[in-house]
Motif scaffolding. Sequence first.
Motif, mmCIF file in Angstrom:
data_model
loop_
_atom_site.group_PDB
_atom_site.id
_atom_site.type_symbol
_atom_site.label_atom_id
_atom_site.label_comp_id
_atom_site.label_asym_id
_atom_site.label_seq_id
_atom_site.Cartn_x
_atom_site.Cartn_y
_atom_site.Cartn_z
ATOM 1 N N VAL A 1 0.815 -1.214 0.000
ATOM 2 C CA VAL A 1 0.000 0.000 0.000
ATOM 3 C C VAL A 1 0.849 1.266 0.000
ATOM 4 O O VAL A 1 0.585 2.199 -0.770
ATOM 5 C CB VAL A 1 -1.023 -0.021 1.150
ATOM 6 C CG1 VAL A 1 -1.687 1.337 1.329
ATOM 7 C CG2 VAL A 1 -2.073 -1.103 0.889
ATOM 8 N N MET B 1 2.217 1.766 -3.381
ATOM 9 C CA MET B 1 1.144 2.116 -4.312
ATOM 10 C C MET B 1 0.778 3.596 -4.163
ATOM 11 O O MET B 1 0.597 4.293 -5.161
ATOM 12 C CB MET B 1 -0.077 1.220 -4.069
ATOM 13 C CG MET B 1 0.174 -0.238 -4.442
ATOM 14 S SD MET B 1 -1.086 -1.372 -3.791
ATOM 15 C CE MET B 1 -2.533 -0.843 -4.701
ATOM 16 N N GLU B 2 0.704 4.063 -2.931
ATOM 17 C CA GLU B 2 0.407 5.481 -2.695
ATOM 18 C C GLU B 2 1.485 6.374 -3.311
ATOM 19 O O GLU B 2 1.172 7.376 -3.958
ATOM 20 C CB GLU B 2 0.320 5.770 -1.194
ATOM 21 C CG GLU B 2 -0.907 5.205 -0.529
ATOM 22 C CD GLU B 2 -0.914 5.446 0.966
ATOM 23 O OE1 GLU B 2 -1.921 5.981 1.460
ATOM 24 O OE2 GLU B 2 0.079 5.108 1.642
ATOM 25 N N ARG C 1 -7.088 7.989 -3.929
ATOM 26 C CA ARG C 1 -7.475 6.796 -3.185
ATOM 27 C C ARG C 1 -6.772 6.871 -1.839
ATOM 28 O O ARG C 1 -5.550 6.927 -1.786
ATOM 29 C CB ARG C 1 -7.066 5.532 -3.941
ATOM 30 C CG ARG C 1 -7.969 5.290 -5.139
ATOM 31 C CD ARG C 1 -7.332 4.355 -6.138
ATOM 32 N NE ARG C 1 -8.216 4.033 -7.232
ATOM 33 C CZ ARG C 1 -8.366 4.783 -8.313
ATOM 34 N NH1 ARG C 1 -7.713 5.899 -8.444
ATOM 35 N NH2 ARG C 1 -9.187 4.410 -9.273
ATOM 36 N N ASN D 1 -5.458 5.728 1.931
ATOM 37 C CA ASN D 1 -4.825 4.532 2.477
ATOM 38 C C ASN D 1 -5.902 3.528 2.884
ATOM 39 O O ASN D 1 -5.795 2.334 2.595
ATOM 40 C CB ASN D 1 -3.940 4.924 3.667
ATOM 41 C CG ASN D 1 -3.219 3.749 4.269
ATOM 42 O OD1 ASN D 1 -3.805 2.974 5.019
ATOM 43 N ND2 ASN D 1 -1.946 3.637 3.951
ATOM 44 N N LEU E 1 -7.350 1.880 -0.252
ATOM 45 C CA LEU E 1 -6.413 0.905 -0.816
ATOM 46 C C LEU E 1 -6.383 -0.365 0.036
ATOM 47 O O LEU E 1 -6.399 -1.474 -0.503
ATOM 48 C CB LEU E 1 -5.015 1.505 -0.940
ATOM 49 C CG LEU E 1 -4.861 2.572 -2.023
ATOM 50 C CD1 LEU E 1 -3.489 3.228 -1.925
ATOM 51 C CD2 LEU E 1 -5.086 1.995 -3.407
ATOM 52 N N ILE F 1 -7.729 -3.990 -1.405
ATOM 53 C CA ILE F 1 -6.431 -4.516 -1.848
ATOM 54 C C ILE F 1 -6.586 -5.717 -2.777
ATOM 55 O O ILE F 1 -5.798 -5.896 -3.703
ATOM 56 C CB ILE F 1 -5.503 -4.833 -0.654
ATOM 57 C CG1 ILE F 1 -4.057 -5.009 -1.123
ATOM 58 C CG2 ILE F 1 -5.992 -6.052 0.131
ATOM 59 C CD1 ILE F 1 -3.402 -3.753 -1.611
ATOM 60 N N TYR G 1 -6.501 -5.199 -6.609
ATOM 61 C CA TYR G 1 -5.302 -4.641 -7.239
ATOM 62 C C TYR G 1 -4.273 -5.692 -7.619
ATOM 63 O O TYR G 1 -4.098 -6.704 -6.934
ATOM 64 C CB TYR G 1 -4.621 -3.646 -6.295
ATOM 65 C CG TYR G 1 -5.333 -2.324 -6.224
ATOM 66 C CD1 TYR G 1 -4.985 -1.278 -7.068
ATOM 67 C CD2 TYR G 1 -6.378 -2.125 -5.338
ATOM 68 C CE1 TYR G 1 -5.643 -0.059 -7.013
ATOM 69 C CE2 TYR G 1 -7.046 -0.911 -5.273
ATOM 70 C CZ TYR G 1 -6.676 0.106 -6.109
ATOM 71 O OH TYR G 1 -7.335 1.305 -6.063
ATOM 72 N N THR H 1 0.587 -0.308 -11.177
ATOM 73 C CA THR H 1 -0.564 -0.849 -10.467
ATOM 74 C C THR H 1 -1.811 -0.723 -11.333
ATOM 75 O O THR H 1 -1.876 0.125 -12.223
ATOM 76 C CB THR H 1 -0.776 -0.136 -9.110
ATOM 77 O OG1 THR H 1 -1.804 -0.808 -8.389
ATOM 78 C CG2 THR H 1 -1.134 1.312 -9.279
ATOM 79 N N SER I 1 -6.341 -1.944 -11.001
ATOM 80 C CA SER I 1 -7.360 -2.655 -10.239
ATOM 81 C C SER I 1 -8.512 -3.057 -11.146
ATOM 82 O O SER I 1 -8.697 -2.493 -12.229
ATOM 83 C CB SER I 1 -7.886 -1.799 -9.084
ATOM 84 O OG SER I 1 -8.650 -0.717 -9.560
ATOM 85 N N GLY J 1 -7.348 2.721 -11.628
ATOM 86 C CA GLY J 1 -6.093 2.878 -10.886
ATOM 87 C C GLY J 1 -4.868 2.443 -11.668
ATOM 88 O O GLY J 1 -3.857 2.077 -11.077
#
Length: 157
Positions: A17, A20-21, A36, A38, A41, A45, A48, A61, A63, A76
């Motif tokens: 995560v 990804m952020e 999105r 935290n 996400l 999860i 993704y 990434t 989704s 995403g």
Amino acid sequence: MTVSTLADVRAAVLADVTGMEKLMAPFVATGDLLPRSNYDLCRHIKEYVVAEGADGEIVGTASLKVYSTQLAEIAGLAVRDDQQGRGVGRALVESVVDDARALGLREVFGLTRKPMFFLRLGFRATEKEQFPLKVWADCARCPRQDACDEVAVALTL
């Protein structure tokens, strides 16, 4: 799935995560992705997949957001700038399309500012109005809802 030797695509896990952020932040800043949190996400999860570079960092990434028994959205989708043009985005899309097929879905769609990428993968341009659940769920909270410049693309499975 392996993309040459550059990145491996795999299901995302909670430990991803933060990466990804970090990956998504510049795309959120330009408006190419919706923000999105935290929390979101973590909560989603399992939707993704991530592309992991040789150095172990998340370089991409995507989704798969399921809307019904027949329809899902590819959302995403982001690939780190230095990895674009190397097949990472294609591998991410192919991975979520494979997941959609495994679920028995009939169609996937996306809203994008880069429709040519999707058209090269066999998607067709379409109208956003074909996806009222998407419009209701996400477009209503988008800062660009009154001046949307995204193109809807779809792929029949």
